[in-house]
Scaffold this active site. Structure first.
Site, PDB file in Angstrom:
ATOM      1  N   SER A 102       0.821  -1.214   0.000  1.00 32.53           N
ATOM      2  CA  SER A 102       0.000   0.000   0.000  1.00 32.53           C
ATOM      3  C   SER A 102       0.855   1.264   0.000  1.00 32.53           C
ATOM      4  O   SER A 102       1.578   1.533  -0.947  1.00 32.53           O
ATOM      5  CB  SER A 102      -0.957  -0.044   1.183  1.00 32.53           C
ATOM      6  OG  SER A 102      -1.919   0.973   1.113  1.00 32.53           O
ATOM      7  N   ASP A 241      -2.425   6.423  -3.391  1.00 34.00           N
ATOM      8  CA  ASP A 241      -1.272   5.764  -2.784  1.00 34.00           C
ATOM      9  C   ASP A 241      -0.794   4.658  -3.717  1.00 34.00           C
ATOM     10  O   ASP A 241      -1.311   4.482  -4.823  1.00 34.00           O
ATOM     11  CB  ASP A 241      -1.592   5.256  -1.384  1.00 34.00           C
ATOM     12  CG  ASP A 241      -2.615   4.134  -1.378  1.00 34.00           C
ATOM     13  OD1 ASP A 241      -3.356   3.998  -2.370  1.00 34.00           O
ATOM     14  OD2 ASP A 241      -2.683   3.383  -0.385  1.00 34.00           O
ATOM     15  N   ASP A 243      -1.060   1.477  -4.030  1.00 38.97           N
ATOM     16  CA  ASP A 243      -1.926   0.434  -4.588  1.00 38.97           C
ATOM     17  C   ASP A 243      -3.303   0.954  -4.988  1.00 38.97           C
ATOM     18  O   ASP A 243      -4.169   0.175  -5.385  1.00 38.97           O
ATOM     19  CB  ASP A 243      -2.051  -0.748  -3.620  1.00 38.97           C
ATOM     20  CG  ASP A 243      -2.902  -0.436  -2.396  1.00 38.97           C
ATOM     21  OD1 ASP A 243      -2.943   0.741  -1.991  1.00 38.97           O
ATOM     22  OD2 ASP A 243      -3.514  -1.368  -1.850  1.00 38.97           O
ATOM     23  N   ASP A 245      -5.885   2.346  -3.389  1.00 33.50           N
ATOM     24  CA  ASP A 245      -7.126   2.263  -2.609  1.00 33.50           C
ATOM     25  C   ASP A 245      -7.341   3.492  -1.728  1.00 33.50           C
ATOM     26  O   ASP A 245      -8.338   3.579  -1.017  1.00 33.50           O
ATOM     27  CB  ASP A 245      -7.195   0.978  -1.782  1.00 33.50           C
ATOM     28  CG  ASP A 245      -6.123   0.878  -0.697  1.00 33.50           C
ATOM     29  OD1 ASP A 245      -5.256   1.781  -0.622  1.00 33.50           O
ATOM     30  OD2 ASP A 245      -6.152  -0.104   0.063  1.00 33.50           O
TER      31      ASP A 245
END
EC number: 5.4.2.10
Length: 445
Positions: A102, A241, A243, A245
């Site tokens: 993440s 960010d 990833d 999400d």
């Protein structure tokens, strides 16, 4: 909550090369997950990753473990976490696996799972996988080994899905948007979505090299985005960010707009359109200003534990459709099943276009209380939160706030950190109070 050995609040995460983020562990994890998931009948797994250099190594290890358990893997390549959740649903796969840490630096990585319906795996399934990890690895017969394949145009499928959440009668024509993809998984998704909807897009953080993910860019560091929005005289900036999400936005004046403000805008617009079902879910970290602003609109508000999985659980329990963390995880169950930065951004852009208002003006109905967050790293065996001196100082600060603010101490679910949050009406006072508590935590850490 159960005591799980490997799974945290957002899957398994750590430094690459250290247990559990090693090739041998991840191979065993793939095998254990395959053994558990195969009991449900389907033998197809979707695997996506962000842009970290270690993703290639871990992807191969996962595939080997799954194949040994008799499951086949379909690869998406670099793809946002919510895209993997979406593809898992549309391909009717037994599960989706994302290789990502993440918002963490490139030298960390992690593994998280989605179930067949695109939501995170239930605790009992994660516990079953951990139990399987304790058994010796065995390989199925050669005729039953899993295979590997690549999903054709995974990016294109997801781009069309995202665009489908934006009203068909509207466009982004005339809007200048700066988008910062954190050199992460949205780098080939977000700019395309916005351009195809008509916006003029200036893209930054879209040159991943495997090691620059989240490096002074993206949702965790919007300074570059703020500067570029001002330099380009753009209408709005969007930061994701690593990833994809999380979403943080920047208005045309360069002001940061966080997840609390994004939730406020989406809730207010849902109410205005007569589409809001129930209330909105935040977390223990959500700013008091959000709670006050929603109350003024007559919108119920509830706080879940920190972690998007807990926001989702409370949304499902209450039957509500929107929720968010101030860090930028925004969950919109009428649109998708998990936090999705691109889709959240499109809903805010919808409000901008429909109301002919700037992002700055859309935020004006909500006044943020000064909120200070101090992270304290701890390595000792003793729990600082159980220390009497820490508890006493915390109680003293709470008395000083006298109901006009909040104090929250909690352990991070993904890192060895104690997070100290103090919120109140006066920033200087809040900073001093947060540092007092943080110093007490440091003294016993």
């Amino acid at each position: 909550m159960s005591n799980r050995k490997y799974f945290g609040t957002d899957g398994i995460r750590g430094k690459v090369g250290d247990t559990p983020i090693t090739p041998d562990f991840v191979l065993k994890l793939g095998w254990a997950a395959g053994k558990v998931l195969a009991r449900h009948g389907s033998r197809k797994i979707i695997i996506g990753k962000d842009t970290r250099i270690s993703g290639y190594m871990l992807e191969s290890a996962l595939e080997a473990g799954l194949a040994a358990a008799g499951l086949s893997a379909s690869f998406t390549g670099p793809m946002p976490t919510p895209a993997v959740a979406y593809l898992t649903r549309t391909f009717r796969a037994e599960a989706g696996i994302v290789i990502s840490a993440s918002h963490n630096p490139y030298y960390d990585n992690g593994i998280k799972f989605f179930s067949i319906d695109g939501t995170k795996l239930p605790d009992d399934v994660e516990e079953a996988i951990e139990a399987e990890m304790e058994k010796p690895l065995t390989c199925v017969e050669s005729s039953e080994l899993g295979k590997a394949s690549r999903i054709v145009d995974a990016a294109g499928r997801y781009i069309e899905f995202c665009k489908g959440t934006f009203p068909g009668e509207l466009s982004l024509n005339g809007l200048k948007i700066v988008v910062d993809c954190a050199n992460g998984a949205t780098y080939h998704i977000a700019p395309s979505v916005l351009r195809e909807l008509g916006a003029k897009v200036i893209a930054i953080g879209c040159e991943p090299d495997g090691m620059n993910i989240n490096e002074e860019c993206g949702a965790t560091d919007v300074r570059q985005l703020q500067a570029r929005v001002l330099a380009e005289k753009a209408d709005v900036g969007l930061a994701f960010d690593g990833d994809g999400d999380r979403l943080i936005m920047v208005d045309h004046l360069g002001n940061k707009v966080d997840g609390d403000q994004i939730l406020y805008i989406i809730a207010r617009e849902g109410l205005r359109q007569g589409q809001l079902r129930g209330g909105a879910v935040g977390t223990l970290m959500s700013n008091m200003g959000l709670e006050v602003a929603l109350k003024q609109l007559g919108i119920p508000f509830a706080r879940a534990k920190v972690g998007d999985r807990y926001v989702l659980e409370m949304m499902q329990t209450k039957g509500w459709r929107i929720g968010a963390e101030n860090s930028g995880h925004v969950i919109l169950l009428d649109k998708t099943t998990t936090g999705d930065g691109v889709i959240a951004g499109l809903q805010v852009l919808t409000a901008i276009v429909k109301n002919h208002m700037s992002l700055h003006d859309l935020c004006s109905g909500m006044k943020l209380f000064p909120q200070i967050l101090v992270n304290v790293r701890f390595t000792g065996e003793n729990d600082p939160l159980e220390d009497k001196s820490v508890q006493q100082i915390t109680q003293d600060v709470e008395k000083e706030l006298a109901g006009r603010g909040r104090v929250l101490l909690r352990k991070s679910g993904t890192e060895p950190l104690i997070r100290v949050m103090v919120e109140g009406e006066h920033e200087e006072t809040v900073i001093a109070q947060a540092n007092r508590i943080a110093d007490a935590v440091k003294a016993v850490s």
